[in-house]
Scaffold this active site. Sequence first.
Site, PDB file in Angstrom:
ATOM      1  CG  ASP A  42     -10.481  -8.281   8.630  1.00 24.23           C
ATOM      2  OD1 ASP A  42     -10.493  -7.402   8.577  1.00 24.23           O
ATOM      3  OD2 ASP A  42     -10.767  -7.737   9.910  1.00 24.23           O
ATOM      4  CG  ASP A  74     -14.042  -2.650  10.081  1.00 26.82           C
ATOM      5  OD1 ASP A  74     -13.960  -2.319   8.720  1.00 26.82           O
ATOM      6  OD2 ASP A  74     -15.115  -4.438  10.362  1.00 26.82           O
ATOM      7  CG  HIS A 126      -1.811  -1.059   1.023  1.00 20.82           C
ATOM      8  ND1 HIS A 126      -2.946  -0.772   0.501  1.00 20.82           N
ATOM      9  CD2 HIS A 126      -2.098  -2.206   1.425  1.00 20.82           C
ATOM     10  CE1 HIS A 126      -4.100  -1.853   0.585  1.00 20.82           C
ATOM     11  NE2 HIS A 126      -3.847  -2.583   1.368  1.00 20.82           N
ATOM     12  CG  PHE A 172      -9.252  -6.598  12.534  1.00 14.31           C
ATOM     13  CD1 PHE A 172      -8.451  -6.619  11.694  1.00 14.31           C
ATOM     14  CD2 PHE A 172      -8.547  -7.143  13.868  1.00 14.31           C
ATOM     15  CE1 PHE A 172      -7.286  -7.180  10.680  1.00 14.31           C
ATOM     16  CE2 PHE A 172      -7.340  -8.396  13.712  1.00 14.31           C
ATOM     17  CZ  PHE A 172      -6.991  -8.240  12.153  1.00 14.31           C
TER      18      PHE A 172
HETATM   19  N1  LIG Z   1     -11.496  -4.533   9.724  1.00 14.60           N
HETATM   20  C1  LIG Z   1     -10.778  -4.113   9.429  1.00 14.60           C
HETATM   21  N2  LIG Z   1     -10.999  -2.979   9.380  1.00 14.60           N
HETATM   22  C2  LIG Z   1     -10.013  -1.746   9.159  1.00 14.60           C
HETATM   23  C3  LIG Z   1      -9.125  -2.037   8.443  1.00 14.60           C
HETATM   24  C4  LIG Z   1      -8.018  -1.090   8.231  1.00 14.60           C
HETATM   25  C5  LIG Z   1      -6.986  -1.311   6.979  1.00 14.60           C
HETATM   26  N3  LIG Z   1      -6.280  -2.166   6.713  1.00 14.60           N
HETATM   27  C6  LIG Z   1      -5.270  -1.984   6.206  1.00 14.60           C
HETATM   28  C7  LIG Z   1      -4.083  -2.651   5.989  1.00 14.60           C
HETATM   29  C8  LIG Z   1      -4.393  -3.665   5.718  1.00 14.60           C
HETATM   30  C9  LIG Z   1      -5.225  -3.987   4.990  1.00 14.60           C
HETATM   31  O1  LIG Z   1      -4.462  -4.569   3.911  1.00 14.60           O
HETATM   32  C10 LIG Z   1      -5.919  -3.174   4.760  1.00 14.60           C
HETATM   33  O2  LIG Z   1      -5.526  -2.057   3.760  1.00 14.60           O
HETATM   34  C11 LIG Z   1      -9.087  -0.357   8.396  1.00 14.60           C
HETATM   35  N4  LIG Z   1      -9.569  -0.410   9.240  1.00 14.60           N
HETATM   36  C12 LIG Z   1     -11.192  -0.048  10.239  1.00 14.60           C
HETATM   37  O3  LIG Z   1     -12.408   0.613   9.023  1.00 14.60           O
HETATM   38  C13 LIG Z   1     -12.605   1.655   9.025  1.00 14.60           C
HETATM   39  C14 LIG Z   1     -12.491   2.341   7.860  1.00 14.60           C
HETATM   40  O4  LIG Z   1     -12.935   2.531   7.576  1.00 14.60           O
HETATM   41  P1  LIG Z   1     -12.835   3.328   5.741  1.00 14.60           P
HETATM   42  O5  LIG Z   1     -14.122   4.733   6.260  1.00 14.60           O
HETATM   43  O6  LIG Z   1     -14.359   3.220   4.520  1.00 14.60           O
HETATM   44  O7  LIG Z   1     -11.457   3.761   5.393  1.00 14.60           O
HETATM   45  C15 LIG Z   1     -12.443   2.013  10.818  1.00 14.60           C
HETATM   46  O8  LIG Z   1     -12.891   1.333  11.581  1.00 14.60           O
HETATM   47  C16 LIG Z   1     -10.630   0.687  10.246  1.00 14.60           C
HETATM   48  O9  LIG Z   1     -10.273   1.081  11.692  1.00 14.60           O
HETATM   49  C17 LIG Z   1      -8.428  -3.851   8.172  1.00 14.60           C
HETATM   50  O10 LIG Z   1      -7.976  -4.091   7.567  1.00 14.60           O
HETATM   51  N5  LIG Z   1      -9.826  -4.972   8.619  1.00 14.60           N
END
Ligand SMILES: Nc1nc2c(c(CN[C@H]3C=C[C@H](O)[C@@H]3O)cn2[C@@H]2O[C@H](COP(=O)(O)O)[C@@H](O)[C@H]2O)c(=O)[nH]1
Length: 366
Positions: free
Chosen positions: A338, A269, A77, A267
């Site tokens: 995830d 979210d 990224h 996670f």
């Molecule tokens: N379950 C889960 N939640 C994740 C991520 C990530 C980013 N992870 C990066 C690292 C490796 C991956 O390849 C991703 O590129 C952010 N979030 C959560 O989402 C929300 C933000 O959403 P939006 O406002 O639309 O960007 C917020 O609660 C944030 O904490 C994830 O991976 N998994």
Amino acid sequence: MSDDEADPELLALLRQHFQGKLNLNEEPETGVLEGAEHVYDNAIDVALDMRATKNAAAIIYNQMQQKQFSTESWSEHELHPKAKDESTVAFIFTMDLLNFSFWSMRPEGERFAVSYRDKTWTGYWSLVASLQRALEEDIPITDPHYWQNEEECNLESLRYVFRSCTEEEIPLLESRLACLREAGRVLYEKYNCSFTKCIEAADKSAAGLVNLLARDFTAFQDEFKYEGRRKPIRFLKRAQILVADLWACFNGEGYGEFRDIDKITMFADYRVPQILATLGCIGYSPPLHAVVAHKEIIDSGSKYEMQLRACSIWCVELIRREIKREHPEAEVNAILIDFFLYDTMKQLEAQGKETIPHHRTRSIWY
Ligand SMILES: Nc1nc2c(c(CN[C@H]3C=C[C@H](O)[C@@H]3O)cn2[C@@H]2O[C@H](COP(=O)(O)O)[C@@H](O)[C@H]2O)c(=O)[nH]1
């Protein structure tokens, strides 16, 4: 040494151990998956569709294979730090301390956004861009000493770090400052001002590091009482994604080496539940569907919210089990599933292909 000389507390521990009540060598557990299954078993507003979940497992596995999705994908990224050193550990700790609640009630073009490297970043990426921008401007935003210095690090300076290129500022700015202040204090008092000392204290246990974060930092205590159950339901979303980001960034080596990394769950979210609903894996009761579809606020810790978060964790666990059943050799865990689902949801969002909104809960937990 006679009994009256030995430490009574140590004696009590040893007595419990030899009576089989206490395993001094037992590996830590977070309790997240157990709690998620409990809520799923008792859920009435969220259900899992087994056929869709089975189909999703096949689709996800094939696409992860095609894209060779692995821990390496994390560093690919554009905004994620590339150096495999202590500065990146500090960056990831700061990032996941603040990795919450970027969603907006405003129209797309008016939501909080950050301009950096000739691009406009929203959501999670607005956080990462803000931190990278601050470091380029010689603001020590990842330094616990800075977080404790009220002269330099305060609401005004943080407003500058997270300055928006729209009218809307970053949500929960005061809460973000409070998270930094507390983390600075705890790291100063217990970990020699360095998160690497927390990693060392966890002794290469992912569950141990998650539990350490939840024990020592209130900002990571993402757990809630549920319907008279004695033990709280633990989601520990930011503590878990912090460990996962370390593991992925360092490819399971050095600061990212954990012998029990597969104990980390999805996670909970607001994006992954959205794509699980889009895939038909999770379904909502009519009243909950109406609330989500109309983008109404769902309170943090409410039954609706806890069922949404817990059933999503359980759904990804079932997807993981299905993939392992079909492909025993697959190197896949809840983290990579995830990450893949989050990135896929963000691609759908960028293409304007969101069919079901994500749920709206404002909190520091995700
Ligand atoms: N379950 C889960 N939640 C994740 C991520 C990530 C980013 N992870 C990066 C690292 C490796 C991956 O390849 C991703 O590129 C952010 N979030 C959560 O989402 C929300 C933000 O959403 P939006 O406002 O639309 O960007 C917020 O609660 C944030 O904490 C994830 O991976 N998994």
